[in-house]
Design an enzyme around this catalytic site. Structure first.
Site, PDB file in Angstrom:
ATOM      1  N   ASP A  26      -0.450  -5.745   4.049  1.00 31.51           N
ATOM      2  CA  ASP A  26       0.725  -5.836   4.923  1.00 31.51           C
ATOM      3  C   ASP A  26       2.004  -5.941   4.101  1.00 31.51           C
ATOM      4  O   ASP A  26       2.003  -6.513   3.006  1.00 31.51           O
ATOM      5  CB  ASP A  26       0.576  -7.077   5.825  1.00 31.51           C
ATOM      6  CG  ASP A  26       1.552  -7.053   6.993  1.00 31.51           C
ATOM      7  OD1 ASP A  26       2.154  -5.996   7.264  1.00 31.51           O
ATOM      8  OD2 ASP A  26       1.716  -8.100   7.636  1.00 31.51           O
ATOM      9  N   HIS A  43       4.805   2.859   1.847  1.00 32.60           N
ATOM     10  CA  HIS A  43       3.398   3.245   2.021  1.00 32.60           C
ATOM     11  C   HIS A  43       2.873   3.957   0.765  1.00 32.60           C
ATOM     12  O   HIS A  43       1.728   3.771   0.370  1.00 32.60           O
ATOM     13  CB  HIS A  43       3.239   4.146   3.245  1.00 32.60           C
ATOM     14  CG  HIS A  43       3.533   3.436   4.548  1.00 32.60           C
ATOM     15  ND1 HIS A  43       3.078   2.169   4.821  1.00 32.60           N
ATOM     16  CD2 HIS A  43       4.238   3.814   5.643  1.00 32.60           C
ATOM     17  CE1 HIS A  43       3.489   1.799   6.026  1.00 32.60           C
ATOM     18  NE2 HIS A  43       4.207   2.778   6.546  1.00 32.60           N
ATOM     19  N   LEU A 137     -19.465  -0.251  -6.322  1.00 36.54           N
ATOM     20  CA  LEU A 137     -18.569  -0.969  -5.411  1.00 36.54           C
ATOM     21  C   LEU A 137     -18.628  -0.290  -4.044  1.00 36.54           C
ATOM     22  O   LEU A 137     -18.489   0.933  -3.941  1.00 36.54           O
ATOM     23  CB  LEU A 137     -17.123  -0.920  -5.937  1.00 36.54           C
ATOM     24  CG  LEU A 137     -16.051  -1.497  -4.997  1.00 36.54           C
ATOM     25  CD1 LEU A 137     -16.196  -3.017  -4.882  1.00 36.54           C
ATOM     26  CD2 LEU A 137     -14.643  -1.140  -5.498  1.00 36.54           C
TER      27      LEU A 137
HETATM   28  C1  FPP Z   1       1.332  -2.519   6.446  1.00 41.08           C
HETATM   29  O1  FPP Z   1       2.639  -2.363   6.119  1.00 41.08           O
HETATM   30  C2  FPP Z   1       0.490  -1.445   6.008  1.00 41.08           C
HETATM   31  C3  FPP Z   1       0.000  -0.444   6.789  1.00 41.08           C
HETATM   32  C4  FPP Z   1       0.309  -0.225   8.204  1.00 41.08           C
HETATM   33  C5  FPP Z   1      -0.940   0.520   6.299  1.00 41.08           C
HETATM   34  C6  FPP Z   1      -1.465   0.309   4.926  1.00 41.08           C
HETATM   35  C7  FPP Z   1      -1.378   1.593   4.295  1.00 41.08           C
HETATM   36  C8  FPP Z   1      -1.400   1.864   3.000  1.00 41.08           C
HETATM   37  C9  FPP Z   1      -1.641   0.894   1.939  1.00 41.08           C
HETATM   38  C10 FPP Z   1      -1.121   3.235   2.588  1.00 41.08           C
HETATM   39  C11 FPP Z   1      -2.024   4.206   3.226  1.00 41.08           C
HETATM   40  C12 FPP Z   1      -3.278   4.349   2.483  1.00 41.08           C
HETATM   41  C13 FPP Z   1      -4.331   4.977   3.008  1.00 41.08           C
HETATM   42  C14 FPP Z   1      -5.542   5.228   2.170  1.00 41.08           C
HETATM   43  C15 FPP Z   1      -4.271   5.420   4.400  1.00 41.08           C
HETATM   44  P1  FPP Z   1       3.687  -2.379   7.292  1.00 41.08           P
HETATM   45  O2  FPP Z   1       4.180  -0.995   7.465  1.00 41.08           O
HETATM   46  O3  FPP Z   1       3.086  -3.005   8.500  1.00 41.08           O
HETATM   47  O4  FPP Z   1       4.791  -3.294   6.675  1.00 41.08           O
HETATM   48  P2  FPP Z   1       5.815  -4.211   7.448  1.00 41.08           P
HETATM   49  O5  FPP Z   1       5.010  -5.216   8.228  1.00 41.08           O
HETATM   50  O6  FPP Z   1       6.605  -4.818   6.348  1.00 41.08           O
HETATM   51  O7  FPP Z   1       6.616  -3.289   8.323  1.00 41.08           O
END
Ligand code: FPP
Length: 252
Positions: A26, A43, A137
């Site tokens: 997150d 991202h 893994l």
């Molecule tokens: C949270 O950050 C993260 C996500 C919604 C997705 C996690 C995604 C990745 C690590 C990249 C994608 C990788 C793959 C393999 C699909 P947020 O956008 O909710 O952050 P915020 O809460 O600060 O807005």
């Protein structure tokens, strides 16, 4: 680094499955906002953190790593951001699959297939098939995943099997229920980590985390490093020593 490795070396007697770490990644958006960058850059850096975390997990000898990368609720985000996330998954599989396979990583994807494009599903299926015999893994990616949806889908299939006569209603036990979940066959996570300081589960592995230890860390996911992972595992091990039973198993 050697000292850290020694400190973290996992007791071979600890559970049959070794250590299973699940992570709610997150804070990509906030990481980007703090730098005046578009969310897509957050991202993109999130994928770099994901790569680092897979490498660190292998080095540290974890047997299972489960990552929450797209939730059923994420469909409510702007279309462009959804496209970015799907593009990153595609690129991750395309660019990293060969290396993951070479390094003995077994890939599994949990979540519903409903709503995903055929080409993405084929890509996922090919990655799972290619790596199915790997043993270093177990990397599980929760994509288009929501825990309540997973539980409801399991309940539907159980009801169908009861109606079809292959099981009786009285056969339904936690173990049987477990075997109908997307995570069937995986051990429950020992440790859940959530980054970015938020203190909630957000519909992630509600059934499977019943006895897990939770560690919330204050860094945004793009800044997650091997050191952050080590610190969370150290915290987990400290809790085990304090609250565990006579054997070095997770508290429960
Ligand atoms: C949270 O950050 C993260 C996500 C919604 C997705 C996690 C995604 C990745 C690590 C990249 C994608 C990788 C793959 C393999 C699909 P947020 O956008 O909710 O952050 P915020 O809460 O600060 O807005």
């Amino acid at each position: 680094m050697k000292a850290a490795m020694d400190k973290l070396s996992l007791d071979p007697a600890e559970g049959q499955g070794g250590l299973h770490v699940a992570i709610i990644m997150d804070g990509n958006g906030r990481w980007a906002a703090e730098r005046g960058l578009p969310r897509s850059e957050g991202h993109r850096q999130g994928v770099e953190a994901l790569r680092r975390t897979v490498d660190a997990s292998r080095d540290l000898g974890l047997t299972h790593l489960t990552l929450y990368s797209f939730s059923s609720e994420n469909w409510s985000r702007p279309k462009q951001e959804i496209n970015d996330l799907f593009g990153l998954l595609r690129r991750f599989v395309r660019r990293d699959l060969a290396d993951l396979h070479k390094n003995g990583v077994k890939i599994r994807v949990i979540g519903t297939r409903t709503g995903l494009d055929q080409d993405l599903l084929r890509m996922i299926d090919d990655a799972v098939e290619l790596t199915k015999d790997n043993t270093t893994l177990n990397l599980t990616i929760a994509f288009n995943y929501g825990s309540r949806d997973e539980i409801a889908r399991a309940a539907q299939r159980i009801a169908e099997d009861v109606a079809g006569g292959s099981i009786a209603a009285s056969d339904i036990s936690p173990e049987l229920f477990n075997s109908y979940l997307d995570t069937a066959g995986l051990p429950d996570p020992d440790l859940l980590i959530r980054t970015s300081g938020e203190l909630r589960l957000s519909n992630f592995l509600l059934w499977q985390l019943a006895y897990s230890e939770f560690v919330f860390v204050d860094v945004y996911w793009p800044d997650f490093s091997r050191e952050t992972l080590e610190a969370a595992i150290t915290e987990y091990q400290r809790r085990q020593r304090r609250f565990g039973g006579t054997t070095a198993r997770s508290a429960g």
